[in-house]
Design a protein around this motif. Structure first.
Motif, PDB file in Angstrom:
ATOM      1  N   TRP A   1      20.204   0.874 -52.564  1.00  0.00           N
ATOM      2  CA  TRP A   1      20.447   0.429 -53.934  1.00  0.00           C
ATOM      3  C   TRP A   1      19.359   1.014 -54.816  1.00  0.00           C
ATOM      4  O   TRP A   1      18.168   0.823 -54.564  1.00  0.00           O
ATOM      5  CB  TRP A   1      20.427  -1.095 -53.983  1.00  0.00           C
TER       6      TRP A   1
ATOM      7  N   ASP B   1      20.283  -0.295 -60.779  1.00  0.00           N
ATOM      8  CA  ASP B   1      21.388  -1.252 -60.745  1.00  0.00           C
ATOM      9  C   ASP B   1      22.649  -0.627 -60.159  1.00  0.00           C
ATOM     10  O   ASP B   1      23.755  -1.073 -60.421  1.00  0.00           O
ATOM     11  CB  ASP B   1      21.678  -1.790 -62.154  1.00  0.00           C
TER      12      ASP B   1
ATOM     13  N   TRP C   1      20.359 -11.728 -49.360  1.00  0.00           N
ATOM     14  CA  TRP C   1      20.173 -10.394 -49.933  1.00  0.00           C
ATOM     15  C   TRP C   1      20.438 -10.402 -51.443  1.00  0.00           C
ATOM     16  O   TRP C   1      21.353 -11.074 -51.936  1.00  0.00           O
ATOM     17  CB  TRP C   1      21.132  -9.397 -49.294  1.00  0.00           C
ATOM     18  N   VAL C   2      19.615  -9.660 -52.168  1.00  0.00           N
ATOM     19  CA  VAL C   2      19.831  -9.411 -53.596  1.00  0.00           C
ATOM     20  C   VAL C   2      19.612  -7.926 -53.834  1.00  0.00           C
ATOM     21  O   VAL C   2      18.494  -7.441 -53.683  1.00  0.00           O
ATOM     22  CB  VAL C   2      18.865 -10.232 -54.481  1.00  0.00           C
ATOM     23  N   PRO C   3      20.682  -7.176 -54.141  1.00  0.00           N
ATOM     24  CA  PRO C   3      22.059  -7.606 -54.383  1.00  0.00           C
ATOM     25  C   PRO C   3      22.707  -8.175 -53.116  1.00  0.00           C
ATOM     26  O   PRO C   3      22.304  -7.835 -52.006  1.00  0.00           O
ATOM     27  CB  PRO C   3      22.751  -6.306 -54.825  1.00  0.00           C
ATOM     28  N   SER C   4      23.691  -9.005 -53.325  1.00  0.00           N
ATOM     29  CA  SER C   4      24.355  -9.683 -52.218  1.00  0.00           C
ATOM     30  C   SER C   4      25.333  -8.748 -51.523  1.00  0.00           C
ATOM     31  O   SER C   4      25.660  -7.671 -52.019  1.00  0.00           O
ATOM     32  CB  SER C   4      25.105 -10.907 -52.744  1.00  0.00           C
TER      33      SER C   4
ATOM     34  N   ASP D   1      28.082  -8.072 -53.790  1.00  0.00           N
ATOM     35  CA  ASP D   1      27.765  -7.035 -54.777  1.00  0.00           C
ATOM     36  C   ASP D   1      27.936  -5.642 -54.179  1.00  0.00           C
ATOM     37  O   ASP D   1      28.454  -4.731 -54.820  1.00  0.00           O
ATOM     38  CB  ASP D   1      26.327  -7.192 -55.283  1.00  0.00           C
ATOM     39  N   ILE D   2      27.466  -5.479 -52.944  1.00  0.00           N
ATOM     40  CA  ILE D   2      27.583  -4.183 -52.264  1.00  0.00           C
ATOM     41  C   ILE D   2      29.052  -3.842 -52.048  1.00  0.00           C
ATOM     42  O   ILE D   2      29.488  -2.709 -52.304  1.00  0.00           O
ATOM     43  CB  ILE D   2      26.817  -4.211 -50.926  1.00  0.00           C
TER      44      ILE D   2
END
Length: 320
Positions: free
Chosen positions: A20, A23, A179-182, A185-186
């Motif tokens: 990642w 953004d 996790w962030v991004p979750s 999100d991925i």
């Protein structure tokens, strides 16, 4: 500026690597157990035949098809039936076998490993998926490497210490649910990357169409406003496209010949501005080997090295 975040999900069924950047999802690599790439593996092979017209030898290494070993015009020449130690430098594709090299990139004593073995035999296995991915990244580029299993932290840290000094202190465990991004999100970002159409900031869009022999990318203005004039709008969309296309090619892992059809620009200086922006943007992707000039009609060709399956192929295999 914050560096890239790497997320690793490794288990007995498959290995997953996600990077990642800012953004955006920048890179995906997925490999099911038993379906790994042979790239980097070292074999004791047997020369099947010499092909003078190609200045190469076909070498049996135990894969579905023999590999192709280029032969130097000077020095010792292999003969049919000879045992040779070779390394896979390029993956096979379509009906072609892997590309081999007799110049080895390894610290291992392969001669000792080959002693007493009969060809074909695997001497040094290919790097793991996460090793190949991390090897291509600069330590200063990476902010964190997150593993979803505690057991993976120590071996990855040790590997980084030996092969990527500067990364070893960035490896840590974090349960996938945190996790962030979750993971959601991925998955959403991957779904977007599987779409043919990419919306550009400020309006405009890309239409990405991979076919058997090449990938065609059409740039059009779509909803871009024309308040400042058609030519200025076209230039703005083309510049946005030039900055976005290398990221999309890397994320989708599209290789071979890429043909980009930019919006026509009558002004030569503006065409050069778009081309310059594209050439600067491809710096993020070492797999892009060549960028051609822009024609009067706005066509630009570039060549990206094939590096394993496309994102679509990996994602289909993941859910297969």
């Amino acid at each position: 500026m914050m560096g890239d975040q790497v997320f690793l999900s490794l288990n007995d069924e498959r290995s997953e690597f996600y990077r990642w950047s800012g953004d955006h999802l920048a890179q995906v690599a997925i490999e099911r157990k038993g379906e790994g790439s042979p790239l980097g593996a070292i074999y004791l092979g047997r020369v099947l035949r010499i092909e003078p017209s190609l200045n190469a030898a076909f070498v049996e290494i135990g894969l579905d098809r023999p590999g192709l070993l280029p032969i130097k015009k000077q020095g010792a020449q292999p003969s049919e039936g000879d045992a040779v130690i070779v390394q896979v430098r390029r993956e096979g594709r379509e009906e072609k076998g892997v590309r081999l090299s007799a110049s080895l990139r390894t610290l291992v004593d392969t001669t000792a490993l080959a002693k007493g073995k009969q060809a074909p035999a695997l001497l040094v296995p290919a790097p793991a998926l996460w090793q190949s991915a991390l090897e291509k990244l600069a330590p200063e580029q990476i902010e964190s490497i997150t593993c979803d299993r505690r057991v993976d932290v120590a071996p990855i840290t040790d590997w980084c210490r030996r092969h990527r000094p500067g990364m070893e202190g960035k490896v840590a465990f974090l349960a996938e649910r945190d996790w962030v991004p979750s993971r959601a999100d991925i998955n959403d970002a991957v779904a977007e990357a599987l779409e043919e159409t990419v919306l550009l900031p400020g309006g405009g869009q890309l239409l990405i169409e991979p076919v058997r022999t090449l990938t065609a990318i059409d740039v059009n203005s779509a909803s871009a406003t024309a308040e400042k004039g058609i030519e200025r709008t076209a230039l703005a969309v083309n510049l946005a496209a030039a900055r976005e296309i290398p990221r999309q090619l890397a994320l989708r892992n599209l290789g071979g010949i890429i043909v980009i059809d930019f919006i026509d620009l009558e002004n030569r200086n503006k065409r050069e501005q778009v081309l310059s922006t594209l050439r600067e943007a491809v710096g993020i992707d070492p797999a892009i080997e060549w960028v051609g000039n822009m024609s009067r009609l706005g066509l630009v060709e570039l060549l990206r090295r094939r590096t394993g399956p496309t994102l679509q192929e990996m994602w289909q295999a993941r859910h297969g």
